[in-house]
Design an enzyme around this catalytic site. Structure first.
Site, PDB file in Angstrom:
ATOM      1  N   PHE A  39       0.824  -1.208   0.000  1.00 23.94           N
ATOM      2  CA  PHE A  39       0.000   0.000   0.000  1.00 23.94           C
ATOM      3  C   PHE A  39       0.854   1.252   0.000  1.00 23.94           C
ATOM      4  O   PHE A  39       2.081   1.186   0.074  1.00 23.94           O
ATOM      5  CB  PHE A  39      -0.974  -0.018   1.193  1.00 23.94           C
ATOM      6  CG  PHE A  39      -0.346   0.180   2.549  1.00 23.94           C
ATOM      7  CD1 PHE A  39       0.340  -0.842   3.184  1.00 23.94           C
ATOM      8  CD2 PHE A  39      -0.446   1.401   3.195  1.00 23.94           C
ATOM      9  CE1 PHE A  39       0.901  -0.661   4.438  1.00 23.94           C
ATOM     10  CE2 PHE A  39       0.106   1.605   4.458  1.00 23.94           C
ATOM     11  CZ  PHE A  39       0.785   0.565   5.075  1.00 23.94           C
ATOM     12  N   ALA A 154       9.814  -1.649   1.656  1.00 24.63           N
ATOM     13  CA  ALA A 154       8.552  -1.838   0.921  1.00 24.63           C
ATOM     14  C   ALA A 154       7.400  -1.668   1.901  1.00 24.63           C
ATOM     15  O   ALA A 154       7.475  -2.137   3.034  1.00 24.63           O
ATOM     16  CB  ALA A 154       8.523  -3.232   0.300  1.00 24.63           C
ATOM     17  N   LYS A 155       6.347  -1.002   1.453  1.00 26.13           N
ATOM     18  CA  LYS A 155       5.188  -0.806   2.339  1.00 26.13           C
ATOM     19  C   LYS A 155       4.254  -1.999   2.199  1.00 26.13           C
ATOM     20  O   LYS A 155       3.214  -1.933   1.523  1.00 26.13           O
ATOM     21  CB  LYS A 155       4.459   0.498   1.985  1.00 26.13           C
ATOM     22  CG  LYS A 155       4.905   1.665   2.845  1.00 26.13           C
ATOM     23  CD  LYS A 155       4.170   2.937   2.521  1.00 26.13           C
ATOM     24  CE  LYS A 155       3.038   3.234   3.466  1.00 26.13           C
ATOM     25  NZ  LYS A 155       3.437   3.609   4.811  1.00 26.13           N
ATOM     26  N   VAL A 156       4.652  -3.090   2.832  1.00 29.37           N
ATOM     27  CA  VAL A 156       3.899  -4.342   2.763  1.00 29.37           C
ATOM     28  C   VAL A 156       2.948  -4.375   3.960  1.00 29.37           C
ATOM     29  O   VAL A 156       3.341  -4.044   5.086  1.00 29.37           O
ATOM     30  CB  VAL A 156       4.869  -5.543   2.811  1.00 29.37           C
ATOM     31  CG1 VAL A 156       4.110  -6.862   2.843  1.00 29.37           C
ATOM     32  CG2 VAL A 156       5.824  -5.491   1.623  1.00 29.37           C
ATOM     33  N   TYR A 160       3.181  -4.071   9.044  1.00 30.25           N
ATOM     34  CA  TYR A 160       2.601  -3.092   9.972  1.00 30.25           C
ATOM     35  C   TYR A 160       2.136  -3.679  11.288  1.00 30.25           C
ATOM     36  O   TYR A 160       1.710  -2.967  12.200  1.00 30.25           O
ATOM     37  CB  TYR A 160       1.534  -2.237   9.245  1.00 30.25           C
ATOM     38  CG  TYR A 160       2.306  -1.189   8.461  1.00 30.25           C
ATOM     39  CD1 TYR A 160       2.543   0.056   8.982  1.00 30.25           C
ATOM     40  CD2 TYR A 160       2.933  -1.522   7.260  1.00 30.25           C
ATOM     41  CE1 TYR A 160       3.338   0.981   8.329  1.00 30.25           C
ATOM     42  CE2 TYR A 160       3.733  -0.612   6.589  1.00 30.25           C
ATOM     43  CZ  TYR A 160       3.933   0.636   7.135  1.00 30.25           C
ATOM     44  OH  TYR A 160       4.739   1.545   6.499  1.00 30.25           O
TER      45      TYR A 160
END
Ligand code: PMP
Length: 299
Positions: A39, A154-156, A160
C-alpha cells in the site's frame, strides 16, 4: 459508513470507479490471511495552482517496488496511477486529502505469492496537521524487523504488525507514539514516521538499512541541502538521542512534528527555536509549491 467514507464517496477498485459498498473483496485473499499486500499513503494539497498530489511519482514508484519484491503482478504505469488518482480526487471533490492505494493478492492459502492482484484506491478529506502539538514518545520494547527478514523499504501490509504492536504499547502506557530501535540497538524510526535529532545546530537522521526510506525524510534532506541546514545520515544510539537539543518525526501523514519528550527525557530546546520548527514551516511551503530558495531547480 466510517470515518473515511460517506454516501458520496467513490473509490477506484479493480478497474472501475465504484461506491465503497459495491466493491467486493475475497475472504480467501492472501492479503487477508498472510499480510501479502502493498500500500501507499499519499497526500494532496490545495495549492494556488489547484489540487496537487505531493510527490505522486515517488509514492507510486515505491508501490511498484513493493509489488515487485513481493512477486505480485502489477502492470499499471506510474503515469496511469497518477492520472487515475487525479480523476478519483475530482470525482470526490477533494483537495486537501489523504490517498490510500492498496494492492491485494488473489485467493490462495498457499505461501507462494498469488499471481492475481487487485488495485483499490481510496481517498478522504484530511486537512493539514501542521501544528505545534508536541509528542510524548516512548521507546518501544519491540524492535524494527531484521532487514534480512523482509524488504523493510517496501510498504507491505504485513510489516505493519510491528507498528501496531509498538503503537499499542506506547498508547496503553499513556504516550502518544513509539520509537523503535533496530536489531543493532541503533535508533531506527517511529511506528509510521522517520526521526531527526538536533544537536548543537546540526541535524542527524538514521541511515537507511533498517528503516522505511521515507519520502518526507528525503524531502527534508533536500530542503536542508538547499537551505544550507547541516544534516548527516548516521547510526546513533538512544543515549545520544537523549542528549539531543530537539527532535522531530517526518512522514506523509505526520508531516513534520516535534517531540516534547522521549521516556523521561524532555528535549530542552524550545520547539519554536529549533531547526525542526524551521523545517516544518519550509515543508509547509514546499507541499504548496511556495518555497522560494530552490537551488535544485536553478542548477
Ligand atoms: N516509517 C514508517 C514505518 C512508515 O510507515 C512511514 C510512512 N510511510 C514512514 C516512515 C514515513 O514515510 P513517508 O515519508 O514516505 O510517508
Amino acid at each position: 459508513m466510517n470515518a473515511y467514507s460517506n454516501n458520496q464517496t467513490v473509490i477506484y477498485h479493480n478497474g472501475e470507479f465504484l461506491k465503497p459498498k459495491a466493491a467486493t473483496s475475497s475472504l480467501y485473499s492472501q492479503t487477508l490471511h498472510y499480510g501479502n499486500g502493498v500500500f501507499e499513503g499519499i497526500r494532496t494539497y490545495k495549492t494556488t495552482e489547484g489540487t496537487k498530489i505531493f510527490k505522486a511519482e515517488a509514492h507510486y514508484e515505491r508501490l511498484k517496488y513493493g509489488a515487485k519484491v513481493m512477486g505480485i503482478p502489477f502492470n499499471y504505469t506510474v503515469e496511469e496511477l497518477v492520472a487515475i488518482t487525479y480523476d478519483l480526487l475530482r470525482r470526490n471533490q477533494l483537495e486537501d486529502a489523504y490517498i490510500r492505494p492498496l494492492i491485494t493478492t488473489g485467493d490462495s492459502m498457499g505461501l507462494y505469492t498469488s499471481k492475481e492482484s487487485i488495485l483499490t484506491i481510496q481517498c478522504w478529506a484530511w486537512p493539514k496537521l501542521m501544528g505545534d502539538n508536541l509528542l510524548r514518545v516512548k521507546t518501544s520494547s519491540f524492535e524494527r524487523p531484521n532487514p534480512k527478514s523482509c524488504f523493510v523499504e517496501a510498504k507491505v501490509t504485513g510489516h505493519y504488525i510491528n507498528s501496531i504492536l509498538s503503537t499499542n504499547e506506547a498508547k496503553d502506557a499513556g504516550y502518544d507514539e513509539a520509537l523503535l530501535l533496530d536489531m543493532y540497538g541503533n535508533v531506527a524510526e517511529c511506528s509510521g514516521a522517520n526521526i531527526f535529532m538536533e544537536k548543537d545546530g546540526q541535524l542527524f537522521t538514521p541511515k537507511k538499512g533498517s528503516i522505511m526510506a521515507g519520502i518526507t525524510r528525503s524531502t527534508i534532506l533536500e530542503i536542508c541541502q538547499e537551505e544550507g541546514i547541516p544534516v548527516e545520515e548516521k547510526h546513533f544510539k538512544l543515549e545520544e538521542l537523549k542528549q539531543a537539543d530537539s527532535a522531530f518525526f517526518t512522514g506523509t501523514a505526520a508531516e513534520v512534528v516535534g517531540l516534547k519528550s522521549l521516556d523521561d527525557y524532555e528535549f530542552p530546546l524550545k520547539w519554536s527555536e529549533s531547526l525542526g520548527y524551521k523545517l516544518m514551516k519550509l515543508y509547509q511551503k514546499e507541499v504548496l509549491g511556495q518555497r522560494k530558495n530552490k537551488l535544485s531547480k536553478v542548477l
